[in-house]
Every structure is written in C-alpha cells, then in structure tokens.
Design a protein around this motif. Structure first.
Motif, mmCIF file in Angstrom:
data_model
loop_
_atom_site.group_PDB
_atom_site.id
_atom_site.type_symbol
_atom_site.label_atom_id
_atom_site.label_comp_id
_atom_site.label_asym_id
_atom_site.label_seq_id
_atom_site.Cartn_x
_atom_site.Cartn_y
_atom_site.Cartn_z
ATOM 1 N N GLY A 9 0.699 -1.338 0.206
ATOM 2 C CA GLY A 9 -0.015 -0.121 -0.100
ATOM 3 C C GLY A 9 0.983 1.077 -0.132
ATOM 4 O O GLY A 9 2.074 1.212 0.059
ATOM 5 N N GLY A 10 0.007 2.412 -0.021
ATOM 6 C CA GLY A 10 0.750 3.591 0.080
ATOM 7 C C GLY A 10 0.125 4.752 -0.411
ATOM 8 O O GLY A 10 -1.121 4.801 -0.826
ATOM 9 N N LEU A 11 0.800 6.005 -0.809
ATOM 10 C CA LEU A 11 0.138 7.048 -1.477
ATOM 11 C C LEU A 11 0.731 7.169 -2.998
ATOM 12 O O LEU A 11 1.723 6.894 -3.547
ATOM 13 N N VAL A 12 -0.567 7.414 -3.659
ATOM 14 C CA VAL A 12 -0.179 7.334 -5.246
ATOM 15 C C VAL A 12 -1.068 8.457 -5.710
ATOM 16 O O VAL A 12 -2.216 8.845 -5.212
ATOM 17 N N GLN A 13 -0.722 8.975 -7.021
ATOM 18 C CA GLN A 13 -1.697 9.967 -7.619
ATOM 19 C C GLN A 13 -2.729 9.474 -8.370
ATOM 20 O O GLN A 13 -2.456 8.189 -8.805
ATOM 21 N N ALA A 14 -3.815 10.091 -8.442
ATOM 22 C CA ALA A 14 -4.923 9.653 -9.221
ATOM 23 C C ALA A 14 -4.245 9.335 -10.626
ATOM 24 O O ALA A 14 -3.435 10.139 -11.384
ATOM 25 N N GLY A 15 -4.793 8.162 -11.267
ATOM 26 C CA GLY A 15 -4.579 7.665 -12.474
ATOM 27 C C GLY A 15 -3.136 6.680 -12.337
ATOM 28 O O GLY A 15 -2.910 5.871 -13.417
ATOM 29 N N LEU A 85 -6.402 4.374 -10.856
ATOM 30 C CA LEU A 85 -6.707 4.638 -9.215
ATOM 31 C C LEU A 85 -7.353 5.997 -9.290
ATOM 32 O O LEU A 85 -6.834 6.956 -9.932
ATOM 33 N N LYS A 86 -8.160 6.262 -8.431
ATOM 34 C CA LYS A 86 -9.132 7.186 -8.214
ATOM 35 C C LYS A 86 -9.036 7.787 -6.687
ATOM 36 O O LYS A 86 -9.112 6.898 -5.938
ATOM 37 N N PRO A 87 -9.306 8.882 -6.343
ATOM 38 C CA PRO A 87 -9.441 9.384 -4.985
ATOM 39 C C PRO A 87 -10.548 8.542 -4.265
ATOM 40 O O PRO A 87 -10.200 8.165 -3.004
ATOM 41 N N GLU A 88 -11.397 8.181 -4.811
ATOM 42 C CA GLU A 88 -12.534 7.372 -4.166
ATOM 43 C C GLU A 88 -12.225 6.038 -3.732
ATOM 44 O O GLU A 88 -12.575 5.151 -3.129
ATOM 45 N N ASP A 89 -10.659 5.383 -4.264
ATOM 46 C CA ASP A 89 -10.378 4.304 -4.111
ATOM 47 C C ASP A 89 -9.726 4.484 -2.701
ATOM 48 O O ASP A 89 -9.084 3.141 -2.129
ATOM 49 N N THR A 90 -9.529 5.327 -2.195
ATOM 50 C CA THR A 90 -8.585 5.518 -0.862
ATOM 51 C C THR A 90 -9.379 4.943 0.327
ATOM 52 O O THR A 90 -10.679 5.149 0.531
#
Length: 124
Positions: A9-15, A85-90
């Motif tokens: 897991g981690g932090l990723v930008q949208a797309g 990935l989208k912000p709503e996948d957080t």
C-alpha cells in the motif's frame, strides 16, 4: 489458523497504479476463496474482488476493468493489481479467506480469516 499479511500500500496520484500483496502462512489457502475488501472512514466494508480456488474471479462494480486479482501458488500469495486509481479508492484494504464454498463471496461475513489491513491513499 491462517495468518495473512498485506503489503504494497501507500500514496499514489490519481491515474496511477499499485499492487497489493497478501501472503498466507499456509499452502492450504490454495483451496480456499480469497477476497479483497476495503473500508473508507465512516463507511462500511466494501467488497473489491474475490478469487475462487478454481480461478474464477469476481469484482465489485466500482473496480471492474481497473483491478485484477491473481495468485502465485509457489509464493502462497494473492495480489490485487490496481490501475487507473481514483481518489474514491482511498481506503484500508484487507485480504481475507473463506474456507467454505459459498456464493456469497461478496459478503465480509463469509470470511474466516483476515489480514491486518493496509492503507491506500489516492491523491487528486
């Protein structure tokens, strides 16, 4: 007793993309259904994907076409490849095992063992 450990897991930008791994402590898991769920703050746990022991896969509507569940038998590991990935996948993502054959693969209540969860954050 089956122990499951998630990673990736981690932090990723949208797309962007991430690949989550779920390592099982026993090869017995190869005969079980493995599922991925996620839970965002203030929301119920949501079905993401499942893979039966015969390789049939299922996906939640919100991730179809973007996520792929797969398994490496030699490594006792199940993966969740997440693309576009989208912000709503957080959410916190969990892998789980259902030892019994069930059509209710989408229900968290069917699953017997759970990993500790791993955070995925998608920034906009």
């Amino acid at each position: 007793q089956v122990r499951l450990v998630e990673s990736g897991g981690g932090l990723v930008q949208a797309g962007g993309s991430l690949r989550l791994s779920c390592a099982a402590s026993t090869r017995a898991f190869l005969g079980y259904t493995v599922g991925w769920f996620r839970q965002a703050p203030g929301k119920e746990r949501e079905f993401v994907a499942a893979r039966w022991s015969n390789s049939i896969t299922y996906y939640g509507d919100s991730v179809k076409g973007r996520f792929t569940i797969s398994r490496d038998n030699a490594k006792n590991t199940v993966y969740l490849q997440m693309n576009s990935l989208k912000p709503e996948d957080t959410a916190v993502y969990y892998c789980a095992i259902d030892r019994h054959v069930s059509d209710a693969y989408y229900s968290a209540r069917e699953y017997d063992y759970w990993g500790q969860g791993i955070q995925v954050t998608v920034s906009s």
